[in-house]
Design a protein around this motif. Structure first.
Motif, mmCIF file in Angstrom:
data_model
loop_
_atom_site.group_PDB
_atom_site.id
_atom_site.type_symbol
_atom_site.label_atom_id
_atom_site.label_comp_id
_atom_site.label_asym_id
_atom_site.label_seq_id
_atom_site.Cartn_x
_atom_site.Cartn_y
_atom_site.Cartn_z
ATOM 1 N N THR A 22 1.028 -1.026 0.073
ATOM 2 C CA THR A 22 0.065 0.325 -1.157
ATOM 3 C C THR A 22 0.813 1.082 -0.094
ATOM 4 O OG1 THR A 22 -0.191 -0.411 2.363
ATOM 5 C CG2 THR A 22 -1.834 -1.368 1.112
ATOM 6 N N LEU A 23 1.655 1.059 1.316
ATOM 7 C CA LEU A 23 2.493 2.229 1.129
ATOM 8 C C LEU A 23 4.324 2.835 0.242
ATOM 9 C CD1 LEU A 23 2.815 5.363 1.962
ATOM 10 C CD2 LEU A 23 3.936 3.554 4.298
ATOM 11 N N VAL A 24 4.378 1.365 0.588
ATOM 12 C CA VAL A 24 6.117 1.834 -0.844
ATOM 13 C C VAL A 24 5.725 1.744 -1.635
ATOM 14 C CG1 VAL A 24 8.908 0.598 -0.474
ATOM 15 C CG2 VAL A 24 7.352 0.236 1.425
ATOM 16 N N THR B 41 -6.713 -10.848 -0.896
ATOM 17 C CA THR B 41 -6.139 -10.461 -0.884
ATOM 18 C C THR B 41 -6.439 -8.397 -1.407
ATOM 19 O OG1 THR B 41 -5.004 -11.955 -0.697
ATOM 20 C CG2 THR B 41 -3.729 -9.928 -0.823
ATOM 21 N N GLN B 42 -7.094 -8.749 -2.214
ATOM 22 C CA GLN B 42 -7.211 -7.515 -2.750
ATOM 23 C C GLN B 42 -7.956 -6.894 -2.751
ATOM 24 O OE1 GLN B 42 -8.207 -7.862 -7.333
ATOM 25 N NE2 GLN B 42 -8.464 -5.370 -7.462
ATOM 26 N N THR B 43 -9.211 -7.450 -2.018
ATOM 27 C CA THR B 43 -10.283 -7.161 -1.090
ATOM 28 C C THR B 43 -9.973 -6.221 0.488
ATOM 29 O OG1 THR B 43 -11.546 -8.880 -2.084
ATOM 30 C CG2 THR B 43 -12.825 -7.393 -1.024
ATOM 31 N N PHE B 44 -8.906 -7.083 0.700
ATOM 32 C CA PHE B 44 -8.610 -6.692 2.069
ATOM 33 C C PHE B 44 -7.664 -5.013 1.703
ATOM 34 C CE2 PHE B 44 -5.012 -6.923 4.904
ATOM 35 C CZ PHE B 44 -5.189 -6.858 6.535
ATOM 36 N N LEU B 45 -7.016 -5.318 0.488
ATOM 37 C CA LEU B 45 -6.052 -4.465 0.248
ATOM 38 C C LEU B 45 -6.564 -3.242 0.180
ATOM 39 C CD1 LEU B 45 -2.629 -5.992 -0.861
ATOM 40 C CD2 LEU B 45 -2.890 -5.328 0.948
#
Lengths: 173, 322
Positions: A22-24, B41-45
């Motif tokens: 998400t960040l890096v 994972t995509q849904t979570f992220l």
């Protein structure tokens, strides 16, 4: 390695994975990106005993395989990182001499990251996946090495503190 | 850093390597469970990525700006000269615009942009731990997006929808090494396949060994069957170099993309393709042209008509259709 310890390690790696995804990955560094997750995983593998290192390599690889951006088959990172973790564990005594100094530790993590990426590319090629041009791949691996080497001294001490606070060193003989 | 467990760790290693190979085999055989894990994972992220995109967007831009700083001065000079050139060109264009307005009525080029799109914001970029070139956007199946849809930016083609969740989607960028798209050269209408190389340049391979290709040629998507994954007529890029190697059977060229894939903030996903294929509309349909023949009014003679000469009887105007 007890199940609780595996779970704690996996939890910590999951947090790092979320930070990476998400960040890096949002930060557009010159040359190429920086694999924070791989650097952290290799550092954690280094601190485990042989069995723990192999398990951690596998669990870390499985988490990395969850990356939604990945086009490679699920299990590829698990395969590579299990093998690399075992290599690290087997050569622990030699590596311990190198990583006793902070620069050596940074160099080890950077080299380990580059080696992991290179192995990933090789397996990608063996499985018939598109790997891009040779020049571009060299640039990505080289850039990753550079950024890991440069940034590792900043995050490694903090990571070691967090790891000791959460997981501790109970099973380290 | 103590170590131990020789035989036990070797046995464990073998078990885990076999497990990994088993998982790889399952995935390559198309197991739904394995694919589902990445979707979860995509849904979570996605929500986290969205939040991070809001908070940390300036950080990403800062590094991008620093990276481009050395080129900024040259870029300003180039833009100033281009601005001057465009100003003079505008004057010339005024005359051309008048002609164009008339031509547009004859040549129906409306099919070029006849598609519906959904715009979305980029909330994530592909991880550095994979060599895959992807972006994550904040629109998904709830917005009408499905997999294998064309993704465009303001300048042209960006990629294709790889996977979709309810509120997010992953786009495979055209720079990804596995990306391939059928393209058509606007000038010569030769067709070929454009492949991503992982960088900012692309490789074009013409299907016809004798196809016509030059530096500066503009490429458009050729379109896919049922418009999936690619709709026709989307600008792709420009040929920057032609490979004249005689050793290859087909002609190849290097292409520069119109879209700056490294700095994409907003993209559009084509939901409904044009009803008529623009590739057929590029060639104008022959329209009936009306030609009017006007016979001049005969001049009245003061004297009689000379013998033998045809009578200058006014004939009605004739209309012929070509």
């Amino acid at each position: 390695m007890s199940p609780i310890r595996i779970a704690l390690n996996a939890g910590l790696l999951l947090v790092v994975f979320v930070i990476q995804e998400t960040l890096v990955s949002r930060v557009h560094l010159p040359i190429t990106g920086f694999s924070f997750y791989l650097a952290v995983l290799l550092l954690m593998v280094l601190l485990e005993n042989r069995t723990g290192a192999v398990i951690l390599g596998f669990v870390g690889g499985m988490i990395l395989d969850l990356s939604p951006a990945s086009e490679s088959p699920f299990g590829q990172w698990a395969l590579i990182l299990t093998a690399i973790a075992y290599l690290i564990a087997v050569n622990a005594e030699s590596i311990d001499q190198i990583v006793s100094r902070p620069v050596g530790l940074g160099l080890f993590v950077a080299l380990g990251t580059s080696l992991s990426l290179l192995a990933y590319l090789l397996v990608d090629g063996l499985l018939g996946q598109a790997t891009g041009t040779f020049g571009r791949d060299c640039l990505v691996i080289g850039g990753n090495f550079f950024w890991t080497m440069l940034l590792a001294p900043f995050f490694m001490p903090a990571l070691l503190v967090i790891r000791d606070a959460t997981i501790g060193s109970r099973e380290r003989i | 850093m103590a170590r131990g467990g020789g035989n036990r760790s070797r046995l464990l290693l073998v078990i885990l390597l076999v497990t990994s190979l088993f998982l790889i085999t399952l995935d390559l055989r198309g197991s739904g469970v394995i694919k589902g894990s990445r979707s979860v994972t995509q849904t979570f992220l996605a929500p986290i990525q969205k939040g991070v995109a809001d908070v940390f967007a300036p950080v990403g831009r800062f590094f991008s700006d620093v990276k481009n700083f050395p080129n900024a001065k040259n870029e300003i000079a180039a833009l100033q000269s281009e601005n001057a050139r465009l100003k003079s060109q505008t004057l010339v264009n005024k005359d051309i615009q008048g002609q164009l307005k008339q031509l547009k009525g004859v040549l129906d080029l409306s099919g070029r942009g006849g598609y519906k799109v959904v715009s979305a914001r980029v909330i994530g970029h592909g991880s550095a731990t994979t060599f895959t070139q992807t972006i994550t956007i904040d629109a998904g199946s709830s917005d009408g997006i499905t997999v294998d849809k064309t993704v465009v930016s303001e300048h042209g083609l960006v990629g294709v929808v790889k996977s979709v969740q309810s509120h997010s989607s992953i786009i495979l960028l055209m720079s990804d090494p596995s990306f391939k798209v059928g393209v058509r050269i606007a000038r010569s209408q030769s067709i070929g396949v454009l492949s991503g190389t992982g960088g900012s340049n692309f490789t074009l391979q013409l299907l016809d060994p004798a196809g016509d290709i030059q530096k500066g040629d503009v490429l458009f998507t050729n379109g896919s069957d049922s418009n999936r994954p690619f709709i026709p007529g989307v600008p792709v890029g420009q040929v920057s170099a032609v490979d004249h190697t005689t050793a290859t059977l087909t002609q190849t060229a290097t292409v520069k993309s119109y879209s700056d894939l490294g700095n994409i903030g907003v993209v559009s996903i084509v939901i409904t393709a044009p009803t008529t294929a623009p590739r057929t509309m590029i060639v104008p349909t022959p329209q009936p042209t009306v030609i009017v023949y006007v016979t001049p009014t005969p001049t009245p003679f003061s004297s009689g008509t000379p013998s033998g000469s045809p009578s200058p009887t006014p004939s009605p105007s004739k209309k012929a259709t070509k």
